[in-house]
Every structure is written in C-alpha cells, then in structure tokens.
Design an enzyme around this catalytic site. Sequence first.
Site, PDB file in Angstrom:
ATOM      1  N   LYS A 230     -19.787 -50.228  12.448  1.00  0.00           N
ATOM      2  CA  LYS A 230     -18.407 -49.850  12.141  1.00  0.00           C
ATOM      3  C   LYS A 230     -17.494 -50.861  12.813  1.00  0.00           C
ATOM      4  O   LYS A 230     -17.489 -51.007  14.040  1.00  0.00           O
ATOM      5  CB  LYS A 230     -18.097 -48.442  12.648  1.00  0.00           C
ATOM      6  CG  LYS A 230     -18.813 -47.353  11.861  1.00  0.00           C
ATOM      7  CD  LYS A 230     -18.350 -45.956  12.265  1.00  0.00           C
ATOM      8  CE  LYS A 230     -19.054 -44.896  11.417  1.00  0.00           C
ATOM      9  NZ  LYS A 230     -18.616 -43.522  11.757  1.00  0.00           N
ATOM     10  N   LEU A 337     -31.405 -42.997  12.645  1.00  0.00           N
ATOM     11  CA  LEU A 337     -32.463 -42.016  12.848  1.00  0.00           C
ATOM     12  C   LEU A 337     -33.580 -42.272  11.841  1.00  0.00           C
ATOM     13  O   LEU A 337     -33.392 -43.027  10.882  1.00  0.00           O
ATOM     14  CB  LEU A 337     -31.914 -40.603  12.676  1.00  0.00           C
ATOM     15  CG  LEU A 337     -30.865 -40.161  13.705  1.00  0.00           C
ATOM     16  CD1 LEU A 337     -30.334 -38.776  13.356  1.00  0.00           C
ATOM     17  CD2 LEU A 337     -31.444 -40.174  15.108  1.00  0.00           C
ATOM     18  N   ASP A 403     -12.354 -33.822  13.061  1.00  0.00           N
ATOM     19  CA  ASP A 403     -12.998 -34.071  11.774  1.00  0.00           C
ATOM     20  C   ASP A 403     -14.479 -33.699  11.809  1.00  0.00           C
ATOM     21  O   ASP A 403     -15.352 -34.539  11.610  1.00  0.00           O
ATOM     22  CB  ASP A 403     -12.820 -35.550  11.411  1.00  0.00           C
ATOM     23  CG  ASP A 403     -13.321 -35.867  10.010  1.00  0.00           C
ATOM     24  OD1 ASP A 403     -13.183 -35.001   9.127  1.00  0.00           O
ATOM     25  OD2 ASP A 403     -13.854 -36.971   9.805  1.00  0.00           O
ATOM     26  N   GLU A 408     -25.497 -31.510  11.133  1.00  0.00           N
ATOM     27  CA  GLU A 408     -26.845 -31.701  10.606  1.00  0.00           C
ATOM     28  C   GLU A 408     -27.898 -31.238  11.605  1.00  0.00           C
ATOM     29  O   GLU A 408     -27.693 -31.308  12.828  1.00  0.00           O
ATOM     30  CB  GLU A 408     -27.093 -33.185  10.289  1.00  0.00           C
ATOM     31  CG  GLU A 408     -26.353 -33.684   9.071  1.00  0.00           C
ATOM     32  CD  GLU A 408     -26.871 -35.032   8.609  1.00  0.00           C
ATOM     33  OE1 GLU A 408     -28.110 -35.216   8.556  1.00  0.00           O
ATOM     34  OE2 GLU A 408     -26.039 -35.903   8.313  1.00  0.00           O
TER      35      GLU A 408
END
Length: 531
Positions: A230, A337, A403, A408
Amino acid sequence: MWMRRDRLLVTAILGSLLTVDIYFVLLPKLQEKYLKEDCTCQESGSRAEGRWHNSSSAVPGGTRGPGITPVAHQTWARDSRSKLQQLFDHPLYNIRTPALKPEELLLQTEESLSYYKRKVSRWNRHQKYYNAVAAAVNFSTVAHAGAFNPEASWVKFHLGINRYALYARDDPNIDQLLRDMGSSTIVSADYTQDEKVLKGMCDCTQVVKPSGHHLKLALKFQNFGKAMFKPKRQERHDETPEDFFYFVDFQRHNAEIAAFHLDRILDFRRVPPVAGRLINVSKEILHITRNEDLKSVFFISPANNTCFFAKCLYVCKTEYAVCGNPDMLEGSMSAYLPGLTIAPRLSIPNPWIRSYSFTGKEEWEVNPFYCDAVKQLYPYNAGNRLINIIDMAIFDFLIGNMDRHHYEIFTKFGDDGFLLHFDNARGFGKPSHDEISILAPLIQCCIIKRSTLLRLRLLSHAEYRLSEVMRESLQRDALQPILTEPHLQALDRRLARVLRATQKCIKKFGEQHVVAEDFVETQRTAGPNSR
C-alpha cells in the site's frame, strides 16, 4: 586527655554507622542491580507465576488451568533502557499455552510444503515459457527464477499459524520476516485478488468485500514470499478532513505499520506482519509486471516523477495517483496469509457495522440495548466470538478505525477461531478526536476478556506506558518515524477512556459478570448466555 577519648569515641561511632549503612543499604542495592540479571528462573518462575494466578486464572491467548509454564527469556541482551523489552519480560507476556495438537495448527507441514513446491515449479515453468516467447519476438525481459526454500521466513510464518494467534509471542522468525519484506528482491507485481474481483477478472467469493477507494498491489519476492503493498498517500502530519466520511477517507500506509506493532504490544497477534519499505516504482513494479492493465496506469507527471493510479470503482483518475520522487516511493508491505485453496477463510459482517451511505443509521447507533439482541444469536450467545469482537473494537478505538464492516476467521478453527484484524489503513487519521462510538460493543455489552483488561491496565502504568513502548517498537521500522507525537499521545488518552468505560461496567454489574475468562469451547446446544 578527655578530648582525645571523645575523638576516638566519635570516630568509632561514625565507623559503625558507615558499616551498617553499607551492609544494610548500599550492598543490597548493588546486589539487586548486578546479580538480578543472572537469575533467569526466580522472577519468571515461581514468583512471577504466582502473581499471575493471584490476578487471573486465564491464560492470555490460550486455555486456562494447570500445565502453564513461563516462556524462556529472549536470547538478545536485555537493555535497562528498553521499556518494550521490560514489557515483554513481564509475566503477563510470559505465559505459554499448552503444546499444540496437530489439529490446532492451520496447516499440516508435509501437505503445505508439497503444495508450495508445486506452485514454485509452475512459476518457473511459466517464467521459462515467457522468456522464450520474449526472445522470439526480440523483447527484453528480466528473468527471475529460484528454488523453493522450506526454511524461508514466510513459510515458517504460515506453518506457525494456530487456533490462538497468527504467531507465537516468542517467535524470532517474525522479525526475520519483517526484514525480508523490507529488503528481498521483488520479482512480480500484480493487482490483488479483490481488485481483480472488482474488474471481473476472477470469481473469488471468499475474499473480503473489496474497496474501490485505494490502490494496493500484490508483490512477490525472489524467495516466493508475497506481500500486499500500500503506497504512501499523504504525509504523517496530515489529518483526515472534518467533512470526510470514514468510507471515503484515504488509506494510510503508516497506519498499517503502526497497527501491526500495536497488535503485538496488546498481545492479540491477529494482524499479519507489516514492514515499511522504500521501493523504486519503475524498476520494482512497472518493469517487472506482466499485467497490461497495471502497466497502462503508469505515467510521468509534469514534475518528471513516475506515477500510477488504481483502476477501481471510484477514484480511478490521474488526480488520485501516487507518485515517486522521482521513482522512489514508500509504502507498507503486509505479509500474505496462506491462500484460500489450503486455508479457506470466512468473511462475516460485523454486528456493529456502520451505515455506508451519507444518510441513515444502523440499529446499534440508536438502540443502547442492541447487545441484548446480539447475545441471543449464535455464535455470539456462547464461546468466544463476542469477547473477540470486543477485543477488535478496543483495538479499533485505539487506532481510530471506523471502517470495520467485516471480519474474517479461518474456517478450520470453526466458531472458536480468533478474528483476523485485516485492513487497518484507515486508522490514525485524527489524533485530536476520540470516536467513542467505536467502543459500542464494549459499552453496550459490558464484557471484556480478562487478559485484555490486565494488559490494558499494565500499559496504563508509567513503567510500561503505551505511547512509550509504541514509540520504541516503531523505531525498528525502516520508515520511522511512523507516527507523529500527537498520535502517540492519543493512544494513552484512548487507553484511559477504555479503562474508564470498563470500570463503569464493573461498578454497575460487578466484576464477575463483566470480566470473562479467555477461552471457552463453543457448543451449539448451549442456551443463550446473557453475559
């Protein structure tokens, strides 16, 4: 004659006092300072364990009960000035869970290594074919081939994931993984899977709902490790504008880095390792990618800087591009992952999801008794899911992240698995503002995990102050300073607010109803659990 005797008497008295002072005052202090470090079992053994059991019967991040043994001290030299090391030496951070059973590990070693070897072989075959075609058309290309190394840091990271956390507290491989992500040769650059979903390039039904507001790339290293990149979108001191909604806020690469360090300090260990890195966008992205869509978004700015932008739903224009200086650009590298093929994950809507529209509110925002309804629903009515949601809310409140629409879990661990704290780039946006609504799960449910509460209290003490251990931890990153001083001070202020909210719950309901044990097996047949 008498004066001589008086002098001798006074001298004898003073000498006796000095001897007593040295023996009973000075000598113990010297022994404590120079001999205490030679003892590696007294403090971390019986006495430390005794203090833990006096304050809690729960084991942080694992099971509770007998069979608990302290983790050995780290092998590196102890620095008396390091508050971070003092924190990790504390008994609360030196409790080991019982030995893991094979079914408690996410991956089985032999099966996983075989899978990775096949992927590497397929990569090398494709490289060979691509280079042959490129040579046939007289097209220059950079050849990248390699051999699979089962001792690579990313492989060890994957094999170490278990039902309690992504990595062990004392796992030295995590620091090696951070170093590798910050320096390993990049051999491939592509869009991430969720960005491909946006463009209809793949049908990946199990990935998190993709966002169309930011740019991120999947980078592969020469050792076949993989990280999500990012790029830097704004300066450290830039704050989120007052008129920005949380779902249109920029994503901050430094927030991803800081969130990983905070997660480790809180001992959650649910954020994949993240390292900062300065990359050359021309050599390490544009010249090595084979994705024509990605190549097409690169351009040279009027300032002669190399820039690129995202092909996504919303801000897919050159006005929202990121630019190097002229080619160098910093960003965060988040370790991938294991793939969904060998480690499927389930994406679940957050019960305290916010409204992603310019108008309207969710039920929890207007109903203070909303948690009572949540606690009637499976899996929030039993087991660990609800207290894990509250852990996540506390984490998000500390970083200022609004946000969190989904979370998960690994499907292998079922409803008892921990929650993954993914995608934290919208944190650390407003150091002067504490968004108390993020704490709604804690405030409305009035329940908190025992180990979480004990560590939060510890981090509020001057000896282990959260802002100071965070500052020290972040100094290890290549892009430091990661956070500005106002953001670090905000951590202490927000921590105090979490503790006040918890104390208010304890005063209202009693500690036995508010403080929950760390791990309880979920049973579908269990009736509703009100607290």
